[in-house]
Design a protein around this motif. Structure first.
Motif, mmCIF file in Angstrom:
data_model
loop_
_atom_site.group_PDB
_atom_site.id
_atom_site.type_symbol
_atom_site.label_atom_id
_atom_site.label_comp_id
_atom_site.label_asym_id
_atom_site.label_seq_id
_atom_site.Cartn_x
_atom_site.Cartn_y
_atom_site.Cartn_z
ATOM 1 N N TYR A 288 20.747 4.232 -22.337
ATOM 2 C CA TYR A 288 19.481 3.701 -21.872
ATOM 3 C C TYR A 288 18.305 4.520 -22.478
ATOM 4 C CZ TYR A 288 22.185 1.256 -18.459
ATOM 5 O OH TYR A 288 23.138 0.437 -17.796
ATOM 6 N N LYS A 289 18.257 5.779 -22.690
ATOM 7 C CA LYS A 289 17.242 6.358 -23.643
ATOM 8 C C LYS A 289 17.126 6.040 -24.982
ATOM 9 C CE LYS A 289 16.836 10.652 -20.636
ATOM 10 N NZ LYS A 289 17.014 12.015 -20.827
ATOM 11 N N SER A 290 18.214 5.632 -25.534
ATOM 12 C CA SER A 290 18.096 5.157 -27.087
ATOM 13 C C SER A 290 17.792 3.837 -26.978
ATOM 14 C CB SER A 290 19.711 5.320 -27.509
ATOM 15 O OG SER A 290 20.348 4.029 -26.786
ATOM 16 N N MET A 291 17.393 3.086 -25.902
ATOM 17 C CA MET A 291 16.957 1.950 -25.757
ATOM 18 C C MET A 291 15.531 1.885 -25.398
ATOM 19 S SD MET A 291 19.915 -0.861 -24.702
ATOM 20 C CE MET A 291 18.729 -2.212 -24.997
ATOM 21 N N GLY A 292 15.047 2.915 -25.198
ATOM 22 C CA GLY A 292 13.478 3.086 -24.633
ATOM 23 C C GLY A 292 13.165 3.213 -23.166
ATOM 24 N N TYR A 293 14.108 3.288 -22.574
ATOM 25 C CA TYR A 293 14.142 3.498 -21.123
ATOM 26 C C TYR A 293 13.795 5.133 -20.917
ATOM 27 C CZ TYR A 293 15.937 -1.016 -19.969
ATOM 28 O OH TYR A 293 16.044 -2.610 -20.152
ATOM 29 N N SER A 294 13.149 5.454 -19.823
ATOM 30 C CA SER A 294 13.047 6.792 -19.299
ATOM 31 C C SER A 294 13.312 6.844 -17.845
ATOM 32 C CB SER A 294 11.519 7.351 -19.931
ATOM 33 O OG SER A 294 10.551 6.273 -19.007
ATOM 34 N N ILE A 295 13.370 8.251 -17.373
ATOM 35 C CA ILE A 295 13.637 8.343 -15.988
ATOM 36 C C ILE A 295 12.382 8.394 -15.312
ATOM 37 C CG2 ILE A 295 14.424 10.052 -14.326
ATOM 38 C CD1 ILE A 295 16.563 10.972 -16.326
ATOM 39 N N PHE A 296 12.295 7.365 -14.463
ATOM 40 C CA PHE A 296 10.823 7.303 -13.480
ATOM 41 C C PHE A 296 10.717 8.306 -12.437
ATOM 42 C CE2 PHE A 296 8.167 5.325 -10.427
ATOM 43 C CZ PHE A 296 6.900 5.406 -11.049
ATOM 44 N N ARG A 297 12.230 8.288 -11.750
ATOM 45 C CA ARG A 297 12.441 9.190 -10.373
ATOM 46 C C ARG A 297 13.836 9.556 -10.089
ATOM 47 N NH1 ARG A 297 10.355 4.711 -5.873
ATOM 48 N NH2 ARG A 297 11.805 3.036 -6.705
ATOM 49 N N THR A 298 14.245 10.410 -9.338
ATOM 50 C CA THR A 298 15.537 10.645 -9.020
ATOM 51 C C THR A 298 15.586 10.023 -7.333
ATOM 52 O OG1 THR A 298 15.567 12.737 -10.251
ATOM 53 C CG2 THR A 298 17.325 12.508 -8.353
ATOM 54 N N VAL A 299 16.622 9.445 -7.208
ATOM 55 C CA VAL A 299 16.769 9.143 -5.656
ATOM 56 C C VAL A 299 17.869 9.975 -5.160
ATOM 57 C CG1 VAL A 299 17.250 7.025 -4.317
ATOM 58 C CG2 VAL A 299 16.141 6.607 -6.502
ATOM 59 N N VAL B 56 12.918 11.009 -4.450
ATOM 60 C CA VAL B 56 12.594 10.233 -3.332
ATOM 61 C C VAL B 56 14.037 10.035 -2.587
ATOM 62 C CG1 VAL B 56 10.518 9.011 -4.268
ATOM 63 C CG2 VAL B 56 12.935 8.028 -4.468
ATOM 64 N N ASP B 57 13.803 9.334 -1.256
ATOM 65 C CA ASP B 57 14.930 9.142 -0.508
ATOM 66 C C ASP B 57 15.403 7.999 -0.623
ATOM 67 O OD1 ASP B 57 14.977 11.890 0.964
ATOM 68 O OD2 ASP B 57 13.394 11.252 2.068
ATOM 69 N N PRO B 58 16.502 7.599 -0.491
ATOM 70 C CA PRO B 58 16.953 6.085 -0.824
ATOM 71 C C PRO B 58 16.213 5.320 0.248
ATOM 72 C CG PRO B 58 19.026 7.378 -0.371
ATOM 73 C CD PRO B 58 17.704 8.380 -0.086
ATOM 74 N N SER B 59 15.714 5.592 1.413
ATOM 75 C CA SER B 59 14.894 4.584 2.219
ATOM 76 C C SER B 59 13.556 4.133 1.415
ATOM 77 C CB SER B 59 14.627 5.183 3.376
ATOM 78 O OG SER B 59 13.949 6.528 3.422
ATOM 79 N N ASP B 60 13.112 5.131 0.526
ATOM 80 C CA ASP B 60 11.927 4.887 -0.243
ATOM 81 C C ASP B 60 12.079 3.851 -1.436
ATOM 82 O OD1 ASP B 60 10.541 6.889 1.168
ATOM 83 O OD2 ASP B 60 10.916 8.392 -0.126
ATOM 84 N N VAL B 61 13.198 3.433 -1.523
ATOM 85 C CA VAL B 61 13.739 2.727 -2.721
ATOM 86 C C VAL B 61 13.757 1.099 -1.871
ATOM 87 C CG1 VAL B 61 15.226 1.920 -4.489
ATOM 88 C CG2 VAL B 61 14.695 4.559 -4.071
ATOM 89 N N PHE C 263 0.743 -1.209 -0.059
ATOM 90 C CA PHE C 263 -0.055 0.224 -0.076
ATOM 91 C C PHE C 263 0.764 1.348 -0.021
ATOM 92 C CE2 PHE C 263 -2.548 -3.401 1.782
ATOM 93 C CZ PHE C 263 -3.701 -3.440 0.846
ATOM 94 N N SER C 264 2.040 1.330 -0.271
ATOM 95 C CA SER C 264 2.884 2.235 -0.339
ATOM 96 C C SER C 264 2.962 2.786 -1.468
ATOM 97 C CB SER C 264 4.311 1.843 0.025
ATOM 98 O OG SER C 264 5.226 2.653 -0.300
ATOM 99 N N GLU C 265 3.175 3.966 -1.771
ATOM 100 C CA GLU C 265 3.270 4.781 -2.913
ATOM 101 C C GLU C 265 4.672 4.399 -3.640
ATOM 102 O OE1 GLU C 265 4.242 8.990 -3.384
ATOM 103 O OE2 GLU C 265 4.527 8.676 -1.180
ATOM 104 N N HIS C 266 5.403 3.641 -3.180
ATOM 105 C CA HIS C 266 6.734 3.232 -3.784
ATOM 106 C C HIS C 266 6.835 1.779 -4.077
ATOM 107 C CE1 HIS C 266 8.092 7.155 -2.844
ATOM 108 N NE2 HIS C 266 8.011 6.998 -1.543
ATOM 109 N N TYR C 267 5.575 0.728 -3.877
ATOM 110 C CA TYR C 267 5.334 -0.291 -3.965
ATOM 111 C C TYR C 267 5.826 -0.687 -5.423
ATOM 112 C CZ TYR C 267 3.676 -4.868 -4.879
ATOM 113 O OH TYR C 267 3.543 -6.400 -5.350
ATOM 114 N N LEU C 268 6.623 -1.660 -6.008
ATOM 115 C CA LEU C 268 7.240 -2.107 -7.158
ATOM 116 C C LEU C 268 6.475 -3.703 -7.186
ATOM 117 C CD1 LEU C 268 10.877 -1.195 -7.064
ATOM 118 C CD2 LEU C 268 8.954 0.079 -8.256
ATOM 119 N N PRO C 269 5.636 -3.623 -8.421
ATOM 120 C CA PRO C 269 5.138 -4.959 -8.939
ATOM 121 C C PRO C 269 6.101 -5.637 -9.466
ATOM 122 C CG PRO C 269 4.500 -3.467 -10.505
ATOM 123 C CD PRO C 269 5.191 -2.671 -9.508
ATOM 124 N N TRP C 270 5.775 -6.906 -9.880
ATOM 125 C CA TRP C 270 6.865 -7.934 -10.603
ATOM 126 C C TRP C 270 7.533 -7.422 -11.664
ATOM 127 C CZ3 TRP C 270 8.882 -12.374 -8.966
ATOM 128 C CH2 TRP C 270 9.588 -13.019 -9.899
#
Length: 190
Positions: free
Chosen positions: A130-141, A184-189, A70-77
């Motif tokens: 990574y951007k050339s391969m289709g990755y994008s920045i999701f967040r800054t830690v 986000v803070d490192p503790s959120d990751v 239920f955290s906003e930082h939850y990561l699914p599979w």
């Protein structure tokens, strides 16, 4: 020409050419062996015609623990790239791209929502790759790399959490625009 295959424990003796790069994170021997034991198909090496390791990728499949659900930082599979590196003399040959594509194929085969990775915010070449391969920045830690103590003389560095959606994420729910603005803070990751 490079040969691609799964990592073997004796490859640890051949990593030095790859691990000399200052942007490459290196780990204790047990850490590499743990990845080999748990996610062997996501730990690949590239070797030259003489059997020298000229690149490798380490990855894993995971989700956040249930108590994080239920955290906003939850990561699914998802799949995570822990490390990818190519020896200096083998760069610009497409080896990093091929290693990454192999991991992405394994992510799709395991029905992952996305592939993510962390990269230093100052590693502009890697970010562009990574951007050339289709990755994008999701967040800054914030202050992800370096010393996390209260000593102001010790420096730390931000990381970008970059993501690429896989086939399962048809609606692109696990990526966002302007991700570098979401801090986000490192503790959120997890």
């Amino acid at each position: 020409m490079a040969n691609f295959r799964q990592f073997r424990p004796d490859d640890l003796n051949k990593f030095s050419k790859c691990n000399l790069d200052p942007f490459t994170e290196t780990y204790e021997l047990g850490f590499y062996l743990q990845y080999h034991a748990k996610w062997p198909s996501l730990f690949q090496v590239a070797e030259d015609q003489h059997g020298n390791i000229i690149g490798y990728i380490m990855g894993k499949l995971e989700s956040s623990p249930d108590y994080y659900k239920f955290s906003e930082h939850y990561l699914p599979w998802h799949a995570h790239i822990t490390a990818v590196t190519v020896a200096p003399e083998a760069r610009r040959l497409g080896i990093g791209k091929m290693l990454t594509e192999q991991l992405e194929a394994a992510a799709d085969a395991n029905d992952a929502w996305f592939v993510d990775l962390f990269v230093r915010s100052t590693n502009h070449k890697a970010i562009q790759f990574y951007k050339s391969m289709g990755y994008s920045i999701f967040r800054t830690v914030k202050d992800y790399y370096g010393d996390h103590s209260s000593d102001p003389t010790k420096s730390s560095e931000d990381a970008y959490d970059m993501r690429k959606p896989m086939k399962r994420d048809v609606k692109k729910e696990h990526i966002r625009e302007n991700g570098e603005k979401f801090e986000v803070d490192p503790s959120d990751v997890w």
